[in-house]
Design an enzyme around this catalytic site. Structure first.
Site, PDB file in Angstrom:
ATOM      1  N   LYS A   1       0.865  -1.174   0.000  1.00  0.00           N
ATOM      2  CA  LYS A   1       0.000   0.000   0.000  1.00  0.00           C
ATOM      3  C   LYS A   1       0.901   1.224   0.000  1.00  0.00           C
ATOM      4  O   LYS A   1       1.722   1.406   0.899  1.00  0.00           O
ATOM      5  CB  LYS A   1      -0.901   0.009   1.229  1.00  0.00           C
TER       6      LYS A   1
ATOM      7  N   LYS B   1      -2.235  -1.463  -3.752  1.00  0.00           N
ATOM      8  CA  LYS B   1      -3.061  -0.258  -3.726  1.00  0.00           C
ATOM      9  C   LYS B   1      -2.179   0.964  -3.899  1.00  0.00           C
ATOM     10  O   LYS B   1      -1.140   1.040  -3.221  1.00  0.00           O
ATOM     11  CB  LYS B   1      -3.782  -0.198  -2.382  1.00  0.00           C
TER      12      LYS B   1
HETATM   13  C1  PBG Z   1      -6.787   3.801   5.211  1.00  0.00           C
HETATM   14  C2  PBG Z   1      -7.532   3.783   3.919  1.00  0.00           C
HETATM   15  C3  PBG Z   1      -7.211   4.502   2.765  1.00  0.00           C
HETATM   16  C4  PBG Z   1      -8.165   4.248   1.829  1.00  0.00           C
HETATM   17  C5  PBG Z   1      -9.024   3.315   2.364  1.00  0.00           C
HETATM   18  N1  PBG Z   1      -8.630   3.050   3.677  1.00  0.00           N
HETATM   19  C6  PBG Z   1      -6.056   5.323   2.424  1.00  0.00           C
HETATM   20  C7  PBG Z   1      -5.554   6.275   3.382  1.00  0.00           C
HETATM   21  O1  PBG Z   1      -6.292   7.151   3.860  1.00  0.00           O
HETATM   22  O2  PBG Z   1      -4.363   6.188   3.651  1.00  0.00           O
HETATM   23  C8  PBG Z   1      -8.212   4.884   0.473  1.00  0.00           C
HETATM   24  C9  PBG Z   1      -9.169   4.323  -0.487  1.00  0.00           C
HETATM   25  C10 PBG Z   1      -9.391   5.174  -1.657  1.00  0.00           C
HETATM   26  O3  PBG Z   1      -8.731   6.195  -1.892  1.00  0.00           O
HETATM   27  O4  PBG Z   1     -10.279   4.813  -2.436  1.00  0.00           O
HETATM   28  N2  PBG Z   1      -7.014   2.766   6.082  1.00  0.00           N
END
Ligand code: PBG
Length: 434
Positions: free
Chosen positions: A302, A355
């Site tokens: 991620k 991701k």
């Molecule tokens: C963090 C989380 C994120 C997203 C989903 N859960 C990223 C973040 O804020 O670091 C992003 C999903 C998206 O952008 O569609 N737990």
């Protein structure tokens, strides 16, 4: 279509012989005749393969009975002119054919051939639909924006949350999407520096899981394991007074969160926090509580990406200070994803996730080639918004770009895709235009 038409005519001399065999034999005859039959005879039989699918296919004017009579009478039509030569535009240069032994375009010349040789496929079964839940009444603009971003428009703001949630799940199941992932927006009042609301068995997420499982027992529910929705600092972990995100202490909380979600009926818990060692710890915690059957989808790679912008805006989950670069990966890094992959595999992850999606296709492929585990990709809010915005501005064809982007993520090696397009794309795959 064209091939079938040809065959039904070519069975001419067949009479008492085996259909299949005669078809083959006749075909050979035609083939051997080809080099000599240069005369172009325009007939209804000739179908320009490239025009198939795009224009109306020309049909033989004969009925089945007439064909049969012709067959019985031994009347065999002439072989089609080879090669068929529809006119090229005036000024087209006369060229001697290039001496190519390989012409890859041969396998792309008709819809049937293209479909036969398509290497990658995608179906609604590959999609996971992210759904956002929040407590009580609509809390105003931000959530409404998010619902737009989720393509949940048309559900109406008056219905209560559960009805809207059920309705979305039912719509998704209607087109073959049986997997969802839940993201909560919790009121600020419930946020603390240690994010303890994350493992409240009567919290928003566990209650939602129980409600959904009660109504849709077959629905596969993925959950997000991370402290950010519950943290007053907006970080995925506990923040020390000097700003350091504590690793092991956070993992302790994440284990409690995962167990609480499993207890409510979650099928797949998905740690998205990027703390070290959390997959192994969560596995142990789940097993200790009797949740051996609950899977872990690890956010293996991620990245600290700006493509999360719309999501954080909508959920109001921007970190209160600093950024997430001490735990999420540097977008410039490739090899590092392998370190994470090996750790997650060793710690017992069931699914590895990359991701964002489209900007990180090389990472998806890297994981695909280096692990036998299923690979997931998350097409995140920024990717989704860009396609939506491009479509709204009529700069791109939204539906085609949506389908292409999902297919490309599959081609790169993802088994499943978490995408806000899940419903729209599945409808498209089911042939529903909207
Ligand atoms: C963090 C989380 C994120 C997203 C989903 N859960 C990223 C973040 O804020 O670091 C992003 C999903 C998206 O952008 O569609 N737990």
């Amino acid at each position: 279509m064209a091939a079938m038409t040809l065959n039904s005519v070519n069975f001419g001399a067949a009479k008492a012989m085996n259909f299949e065999y005669v078809g083959l034999k006749m075909h050979q005859n035609i083939t051997s005749a080809r080099p000599h039959s240069v005369k172009f005879v325009p007939r209804g039989l000739i179908v320009n393969a490239e025009a198939q699918g795009e224009g109306p296919v020309k049909k033989l004017g004969k009925s089945d009975e007439e064909c049969e009579a012709a067959v019985v009478a031994g009347i065999v039509p002439e072989a089609p002119p080879v090669p068929p030569k529809p006119a090229a535009p005036a000024g087209t240069p006369l060229a001697t054919p290039l001496p190519l032994s390989r012409r890859p375009r041969r396998n792309r010349r008709s819809p049937v051939l293209r479909a036969a040789f398509q290497e990658t496929s995608i179906s609604p079964a590959n999609l996971v639909y992210p759904l956002f839940i929040h407590e009580g009444e609509l809390e105003g603009k931000k959530i409404l924006q998010l619902e737009q971003c989720l393509d949940a428009i048309g559900l109406g703001g008056d219905m209560d949350l559960w009805k809207r949630l059920f309705s979305l799940v039912a719509k998704a199941q209607d087109v073959g999407v049986n997997s969802i992932v839940l993201f909560p927006k919790v009121p600020d009042a419930l946020k603390t520096s240690t994010g303890d609301e994350a493992y409240n068995d009567d919290g928003l997420v566990p209650r939602t899981i129980r409600l959904l499982k009660d109504k849709y027992p077959d629905l596969i529910i993925y959950t997000d394991v991370a402290l950010d929705p519950y943290s007053s600092d907006g970080h995925d972990g506990i923040v020390r007074e000097d700003g350091v995100i504590l690793n092991d202490e956070t993992v302790h909380q994440l284990c409690k969160q995962a167990v609480s979600q499993a207890r409510a009926g979650a099928d797949v818990v998905s740690p998205s926090d990027m703390m070290d060692g959390r997959v192994g710890a969560i596995r142990d915690a789940l097993d200790a509580e009797g949740f051996q059957h609950v899977s872990i989808m690890s956010y293996t790679a991620k990245y600290a990406s700006s493509f999360y912008g719309p999501f954080r805006e909508a959920l109001d989950s921007n970190p209160r200070f600093g950024d997430k670069k001490t735990y999420q990966m540097n977008p410039a890094n490739y090899r590092e994803a392998l370190i994470e992959t090996r750790d997650d595999e060793a710690e017992g992850a069931d699914i590895l996730l990359v991701k964002p999606g489209l900007p990180y296709l090389d990472i998806i492929r890297l994981l695909r080639d280096n692990s036998s585990l299923p690979v997931a990709a998350y097409q995140v809010s920024g990717e989704y918004s860009m396609i939506k915005a491009g479509g709204a501005l009529k700069m791109i064809d939204e539906e085609r770009v949506m389908m292409e982007s999902l297919m490309c993520v599959r081609r790169a090696g993802a088994d499943i895709i978490l995408t806000y397009f899940a419903l729209q794309a599945a409808r498209c795959m089911c042939g529903e235009k909207r």
